[in-house]
Each structure stands twice: as C-alpha cells, then as structure tokens.
Write a protein that holds these residues in place. Structure first.
Motif, mmCIF file in Angstrom:
data_model
loop_
_atom_site.group_PDB
_atom_site.id
_atom_site.type_symbol
_atom_site.label_atom_id
_atom_site.label_comp_id
_atom_site.label_asym_id
_atom_site.label_seq_id
_atom_site.Cartn_x
_atom_site.Cartn_y
_atom_site.Cartn_z
ATOM 1 N N GLU A 1 -2.727 2.774 4.479
ATOM 2 C CA GLU A 1 -3.754 3.535 3.667
ATOM 3 C C GLU A 1 -4.789 3.653 4.495
ATOM 4 O O GLU A 1 -5.414 5.035 4.120
ATOM 5 N N THR A 2 -5.317 2.886 5.318
ATOM 6 C CA THR A 2 -6.669 3.080 6.045
ATOM 7 C C THR A 2 -6.266 4.321 7.093
ATOM 8 O O THR A 2 -7.411 5.313 7.011
ATOM 9 N N GLY B 1 -4.113 -1.966 6.791
ATOM 10 C CA GLY B 1 -2.937 -1.195 6.181
ATOM 11 C C GLY B 1 -2.941 0.255 6.421
ATOM 12 O O GLY B 1 -3.736 0.987 6.878
ATOM 13 N N LEU C 1 6.923 4.203 1.785
ATOM 14 C CA LEU C 1 5.599 4.104 1.364
ATOM 15 C C LEU C 1 4.833 5.184 0.745
ATOM 16 O O LEU C 1 3.539 5.175 0.479
ATOM 17 N N GLN D 1 0.727 -1.109 0.056
ATOM 18 C CA GLN D 1 -0.070 0.037 -0.015
ATOM 19 C C GLN D 1 0.916 1.297 -0.101
ATOM 20 O O GLN D 1 1.999 1.351 0.683
ATOM 21 N N LYS D 2 0.379 2.263 -0.565
ATOM 22 C CA LYS D 2 0.928 3.676 -0.670
ATOM 23 C C LYS D 2 0.174 4.813 -0.120
ATOM 24 O O LYS D 2 -1.223 4.475 -0.068
ATOM 25 N N ILE D 3 0.690 5.735 0.491
ATOM 26 C CA ILE D 3 -0.054 6.749 0.802
ATOM 27 C C ILE D 3 0.527 8.051 0.305
ATOM 28 O O ILE D 3 1.453 8.254 -0.244
ATOM 29 N N GLU E 1 3.919 7.815 -2.073
ATOM 30 C CA GLU E 1 3.863 7.934 -3.304
ATOM 31 C C GLU E 1 5.057 8.897 -3.963
ATOM 32 O O GLU E 1 5.797 8.691 -4.928
#
Length: 367
Positions: free
Chosen positions: A133-134, A131, A204, A2-4, A206
């Motif tokens: 992103e949540t 994760g 993580l 996952q990415k943020i 972007e």
C-alpha cells in the motif's frame, strides 16, 4: 492483508514496466526503425500479458507461485514456483547494476556506488516493511510528476529546434529483419514479460473485476511512452549517434537548450530514471519476499526482508565490471535464453494449456 486500489495498480504497472527500459536504447539495433520495434513489442506484449490475465482468472485468489503446485502438483509445481522469487532477487540486483553505472557516469562521479546503492536499498527495505500500500500511495504521487516531466521534455525538445523528423526516414528501409531483431528476446522480456510478477500483487487489488482493463491500459500507455521516446531520440540524434549511445534517452535531455536559459537538465533526467528504477527494484523484491513467505508457509514475511535485500545488493555490486558486459554478457547469453524465456513464456503457456484442459474435464464430469 493490505490492499491497493485499481488506480494504484495502474501506476505501479506503468512504473514497473518502464523501469530501466527508458534508460537504455534496447531497440537501438534497429537504428532509425527502433520505434517500430518498440511498437511491435508493445502489441505482442499486450497479448502475452493477456495470457497472464487469463491465468489469473483461472486461479482466482491465488498468486503466481500458487498456480504451479495447483496445476502441476506439489513435487513438480513447487520447484518451478521457487524459480520465480530467486529470479526476482536477481532482477533486483540487475536493476541496481544499471544504476551503478548510470549515476556515477552522470550526476555523482565522485560518489562510490556502494554508498548510494546502499542508501537506495535501505529506503526500499523500509518500503517493503511497510507493505504494498505504501508503494501504491507513493506511486500515485510520482506518476503524474513523471508524465508531466515527460511531456515537458517533448515540448522543450521541439522548442529547442533540435528535432529533425527526416532522421526517421526511410521507414524500414533496410528490411523487416532489422526491425524484428530487437524484439526477441529483449523487447519482450525486458518490459512486458516481467509483468507476470504482478500475479503476486493482483490478489491484493480491491476491485478484482477491473484488473484486466487496468493492466492492459497501463501496458498501452507504457508502450506509447517508450515508442515516443525512441522517435524523439532518433529525430534528434540521427541513426548513427542513436545506435552508438549507451544512454540515448538520457542524452536526449541534454540536448534541450532554450534561449540560453533552460538547459543543463541532466539532474532532472537522472531523477525520473531513478524513480522508475526504484519502483521496479522495489516490486521485484516485494514479490520475491511475498513468494518466499507463501512457499515456506510462513505467517510473517518481514523475516525475509533483510536476507533478500542483502542478496540483491551484493549481486548488484558484483554482477559486472562495465556496462558493455552488463548488457551483453551473462544475461543475454545464458539467463535470457535458459531462464527468462522459460519463466516468462514457456511455463505460463504450459500452465495455461493444463489449466484449460483440467477445467474442461471438470465441467464435463460436473455436467
């Protein structure tokens, strides 16, 4: 993986740094000059976090626990790296211990702490399972709410006529020694030094090229919020009451009274304290679980969620019997000088020196 986004990094950094710092008056030892201590802590904190960001640039794509084996070697670097997830589990437990005293003292006096802490940890466990992103998406929603609530609090305090600017004077009237005392180690370790844990999250993000600006801007905003909180708490209570209060920034909200209509806002105050504590605990444990996964070369981190959550919850429930010993006990006498300072300052400084030397030697050999 996952990415943020950078905005999600921004909100998570602020919510993490504010954490439970906004609950306790950690700079209260400076009396009316606590806001100056907080301001100086912020300026030094920006420098410390800049060191972490330089280390990130020197180790592109690597996390905090991968820096040490890379520079110090497997046999020395790996044991040092393991200290971070273990201390993060303790950090999560310490935040729970903060709430264990705050919530029963304020809005849930008849509710056993084990009940609401267990519920909170179940929510955190579910968030960690989903994760990073949540947490980023939830933070996007909650940070504006937090900032609006903070600004509304300031407006209502001023409108209530309880703010007395003269309580701030004389500035540094008792000398610089009292101003500087709360800065080390509490002022730097509690809020800004812990940001080194975001080295587990930075890979993580972007847009890697914007991490530095995003993190530093978030740190400046955090310092501004905490400094203003201290200014208004001192202006309302005066020096003596401010120093004696266990939760001066929570007590501040209770002073709001406008036209006998807008008052008794205790629950709202506890709500946004719990929000920031929730994010700090969550990120402590997320970073710990991610670090353990990397150090054990595991393909899946979810197998570590339950052990880490249970360990942290157990620590939070058994760490202390009262708030006084919690604040001034084992943590300040043993953990801060012998664990926190090495992990947040000494080891990263050594790492920076070694990384710069090795980079210089590499460039010379390459040339």
């Amino acid at each position: 993986m996952q990415k943020i986004s950078n905005y999600q990094l921004f909100v998570l950094t602020i919510l993490f740094q504010i954490g439970t710092t906004i609950i306790f008056g950690f700079a209260s030892a400076a009396g009316r000059d606590a806001w100056i201590s907080m301001l100086i802590s912020t300026l030094i904190g920006i420098f410390i976090i800049s060191v972490y960001l330089v280390l990130m640039r020197l180790h592109p794509g690597l996390t905090l626990v991968e820096w040490y084996p890379k520079q110090f070697g497997k046999w020395l670097g790996t044991p040092i790296a393991w200290l971070y997830p273990l201390y993060q589990i303790y950090g999560g437990g310490r935040m729970l211990a903060d709430l264990q005293d705050l919530v029963p003292t304020t809005i849930l006096p008849r509710t056993p702490p084990i009940f609401f802490l267990t519920v909170l940890m179940l929510v955190i466990a579910y968030g960690v399972y989903l994760g990073i992103e949540t947490f980023g998406r939830v933070g996007e929603f909650l940070l504006p709410f937090f900032l609006v609530l903070f600004c509304t609090e300031i407006i209502l305090l001023i409108s209530s006529g309880v703010v007395h600017a003269e309580n701030l004077f004389p500035i540094a009237g008792e000398g610089l020694e009292r101003v500087l005392k709360p800065i080390w180690p509490v002022g730097l370790t509690q809020t800004f030094g812990e940001t080194v844990q975001f080295a587990m999250i930075w890979p993580l993000v972007e847009q890697q090229d914007k991490i530095v600006k995003t993190t530093l801007f978030a740190t400046i905003l955090t310092g501004t919020v905490l400094t203003l909180s201290n200014i208004f708490a001192i202006s309302v209570f005066g020096e003596i009451t401010f120093q004696r209060s266990t939760y001066p920034l929570y007590s501040l909200i209770r002073e709001i009274s406008l036209a006998d209509f807008i008052e008794n806002l205790d629950a709202i105050g506890v709500l946004y304290f719990v929000v920031t504590a929730f994010f700090k605990i969550s990120l402590h444990l997320f970073c710990s679980i991610r670090a353990i996964q990397l150090l054990t070369n595991s393909k899946n981190s979810r197998q570590f969620i339950l052990p880490v959550i249970i360990s942290s919850l157990f620590m939070g429930l058994t760490m202390t019997d009262n708030v006084a010993s919690h604040i001034n006990g084992v943590h300040m006498k043993i953990l801060a000088p012998y664990f926190t300072i090495p992990l947040w300052f000494v080891f990263p400084s050594m790492l920076l020196v070694v990384a710069l030397i090795r980079q210089k030697l590499f460039n010379q050999n390459k040339g």
